[in-house]
Design an enzyme around this catalytic site. Structure first.
Site, PDB file in Angstrom:
ATOM      1  N   HIS A   1      37.356  34.976  39.153  1.00 26.32           N
ATOM      2  CA  HIS A   1      38.002  36.127  38.527  1.00 26.32           C
ATOM      3  C   HIS A   1      37.119  36.616  37.382  1.00 26.32           C
ATOM      4  O   HIS A   1      36.535  35.806  36.661  1.00 26.32           O
ATOM      5  CB  HIS A   1      39.387  35.714  37.990  1.00 26.32           C
ATOM      6  CG  HIS A   1      39.974  36.685  37.008  1.00 26.32           C
ATOM      7  ND1 HIS A   1      40.122  36.405  35.670  1.00 26.32           N
ATOM      8  CD2 HIS A   1      40.427  37.955  37.182  1.00 26.32           C
ATOM      9  CE1 HIS A   1      40.657  37.463  35.062  1.00 26.32           C
ATOM     10  NE2 HIS A   1      40.850  38.408  35.943  1.00 26.32           N
ATOM     11  N   SER A   2      36.985  37.931  37.227  1.00 24.51           N
ATOM     12  CA  SER A   2      36.258  38.517  36.098  1.00 24.51           C
ATOM     13  C   SER A   2      34.790  38.060  36.098  1.00 24.51           C
ATOM     14  O   SER A   2      34.135  38.131  37.129  1.00 24.51           O
ATOM     15  CB  SER A   2      37.007  38.157  34.802  1.00 24.51           C
ATOM     16  OG  SER A   2      36.507  38.881  33.710  1.00 24.51           O
ATOM     17  N   LEU A   3      34.285  37.575  34.977  1.00 27.13           N
ATOM     18  CA  LEU A   3      32.919  37.034  34.931  1.00 27.13           C
ATOM     19  C   LEU A   3      32.699  36.036  36.062  1.00 27.13           C
ATOM     20  O   LEU A   3      31.642  36.026  36.705  1.00 27.13           O
ATOM     21  CB  LEU A   3      32.683  36.359  33.569  1.00 27.13           C
ATOM     22  CG  LEU A   3      31.439  35.483  33.395  1.00 27.13           C
ATOM     23  CD1 LEU A   3      30.158  36.283  33.500  1.00 27.13           C
ATOM     24  CD2 LEU A   3      31.488  34.752  32.050  1.00 27.13           C
TER      25      LEU A   3
ATOM     26  N   GLY B   1      34.036  36.030  38.963  1.00 19.52           N
ATOM     27  CA  GLY B   1      33.897  36.752  40.222  1.00 19.52           C
ATOM     28  C   GLY B   1      32.494  37.313  40.388  1.00 19.52           C
ATOM     29  O   GLY B   1      31.905  37.261  41.473  1.00 19.52           O
TER      30      GLY B   1
END
Ligand SMILES: *[C@@H]1O[C@H](CO)[C@@H](O)[C@H](O)[C@H]1NC(C)=O
Ligand SMILES: *[C@@H]1O[C@H](CO)[C@@H](O)[C@H](O)[C@H]1NC(C)=O
Ligand SMILES: *[C@@H]1O[C@H](CO)[C@@H](O)[C@H](O)[C@H]1NC(C)=O
Ligand SMILES: *[C@@H]1O[C@H](CO)[C@@H](O)[C@H](O)[C@H]1NC(C)=O
Length: 403
Positions: free
Chosen positions: A256-258, A260
């Protein structure tokens, strides 16, 4: 830099992520299930001791074409030649069929989203999602109290057929605290900013490549990324270890986020299926890291809701909430395919960093059984012309002394 956050910002950001409990626990593998591949391309897990019970679990997989470099060393050599001498070498990529997650299936996305949320916490944590009996094997990595970067869990199905590497995103200092916040922020600002996080004159930059007047030295940025952004080499090392331990398994990388974006960069390196949730655009970083590009990156899937300004690349400018918190999240373009959930249109949401959290995706988007998974499609063609558009990038080819 902005060291004091407006209370309202800290309050609403605190609903985004996860409380980290710094505990260690040892988990054990157990053989409790067997699997069979049926003609519907499903892996069915059944409970071995109680094979006749109704308790079965399945995860839909699908055949995915990925591209793999001839070897990891060939990939690295091509990358270093490109980085050091700006020579491009064409790699012979081989197309390989692998079993990947069926990303058009909502429940598959739900399971993977739950796993990415778990990367922020530990199995005894309050916010840990129970993954059911088929996934209780996890290797935590990077949880040592003094580890300062790459962290998450590796989930192994009890029959060892599928291994999911889940990479943690950014831990926010005023929520989680913990040892990773400083490195996370440095990586965010290196990987996703146009030029060393030079958002405005008051910013302390993360590298010295700004040349004034919205000009940036590209070679300098690339060098800084290669030297400072240690997540990528650690991720490659972890991946190598996992393929060594599970040579026969389907390996998927998620985050998720960074987390990802890093999942995507590693997945593109090894030709591994990737599912990234709400990740900021990582295409620019892959270019700056000089990752040789395979003929296709279709094995990477991004899941994004359009009310998340970070994934959409619109949390930019000095007055944005990202900048307010000290994060220069300026990239916008993604590799691979994107599953775009139009939460603005469907729920009337507005673009707000509150909609960036993985919990929002799990609780509001993927839990909606009536919402069919949108068709995956690549980034809009005009994306690249809007990314870091106010900058001029200088490439000084004379003085290349990288690495
Ligand atoms: C993911 O977590 C949500 C919330 O706890 C739960 O409702 C859902 O069943 C989980 N999905 C899977 C596939 O594990
Ligand atoms: C794994 O499953 C076994 C047997 O059901 C259970 O005793 C153990 O606590 C589980 N571990 C986790 C981390 O859920
Ligand atoms: C799964 O892998 C682990 C670690 O390599 C090994 O100890 C275990 O025996 C394997 N289980 C099966 C069912 O192959
Ligand atoms: C990979 O394995 C080596 C040897 O066991 C170990 O030293 C290293 O820390 C591992 N890397 C990661 C990222 O887990």
């Amino acid at each position: 830099m902005f060291s004091i956050l407006p209370t309202s910002l800290s309050l609403f950001l605190s609903s985004l992520l996860w409380k980290t409990r710094e505990t260690t626990s040892q988990l054990h593998f157990q053989l409790r299930h067997t699997h069979a591949i049926t003609d519907h391309s499903r892996i069915i897990f059944s409970d071995e001791p109680r094979a006749l019970s109704a308790e079965t679990f399945s995860i839909d997989t699908t055949s995915i074409t990925t591209y793999r470099p001839p070897s990891f060393s060939a990939f690295s050599n091509a990358r270093y030649r490109s980085l050091r001498r700006l020579e491009s070498e064409s790699l012979i990529w081989s197309a390989t069929e692998v079993r990947g997650p069926d990303v058009r299936n909502r429940e598959v996305l739900q399971l993977l989203a739950n796993m990415t949320a778990n990367a922020y916490t530990q199995p005894d944590g309050k916010s840990w999602y129970d993954l059911g009996p088929d996934w209780n094997a996890t290797y935590p990595y990077g949880w040592e109290p003094d580890a300062d970067g790459f962290r998450g869990h590796v989930f192994v199905s009890t029959d060892n057929s599928t291994v999911v590497v889940s990479i943690k995103g950014t831990s926010l200092p005023w929520i989680h605290g913990g040892p990773t916040t400083a490195k996370d922020k440095l990586n965010d600002n290196l990987l996703f900013s146009c030029c060393c996080a030079r958002v405005g004159p008051t910013w302390s930059t993360v590298c010295g490549c700004y040349e004034g007047g919205y000009k940036c030295n590209t070679n300098c940025v690339e060098k800084s990324l290669a030297e400072e952004s240690l997540f990528y080499p650690i991720g490659m090392n972890l991946y190598n270890n996992i393929t060594y331990m599970y040579p026969e398994a389907n390996i998927w990388i998620i985050g998720h986020s960074l987390g990802g974006s890093l999942a995507s960069l590693i997945g593109v390196t090894f030709g591994t299926p990737v599912v990234a949730f709400q990740a900021p655009g990582e295409q620019m970083a892959s270019q700056r890291l000089h990752l040789p590009s395979p003929p296709s990156t279709q094995h990477v899937t991004h899941v994004i809701n359009n009310a998340d300004p970070i994934a959409m690349g619109v949390c930019t400018g000095v007055s944005s909430s990202c900048a307010g918190a000290g994060y220069a999240m300026e990239s916008r373009c993604h590799l691979g395919n994107i599953i775009r959930y139009t939460t603005i249109e469907r729920f009337g949401w507005s673009s707000n960093v509150m909609n960036h959290g993985i919990k929002v995706v799990i609780d509001k988007v993927l839990s909606d059984e009536t919402w069919e998974v949108p068709e995956p499609s690549p980034e809009d063609a005009d994306c690249w012309s809007t990314e870091c558009a106010s900058w001029t990038f200088d490439k000084d080819t004379d003085s290349i002394e990288l690495l």
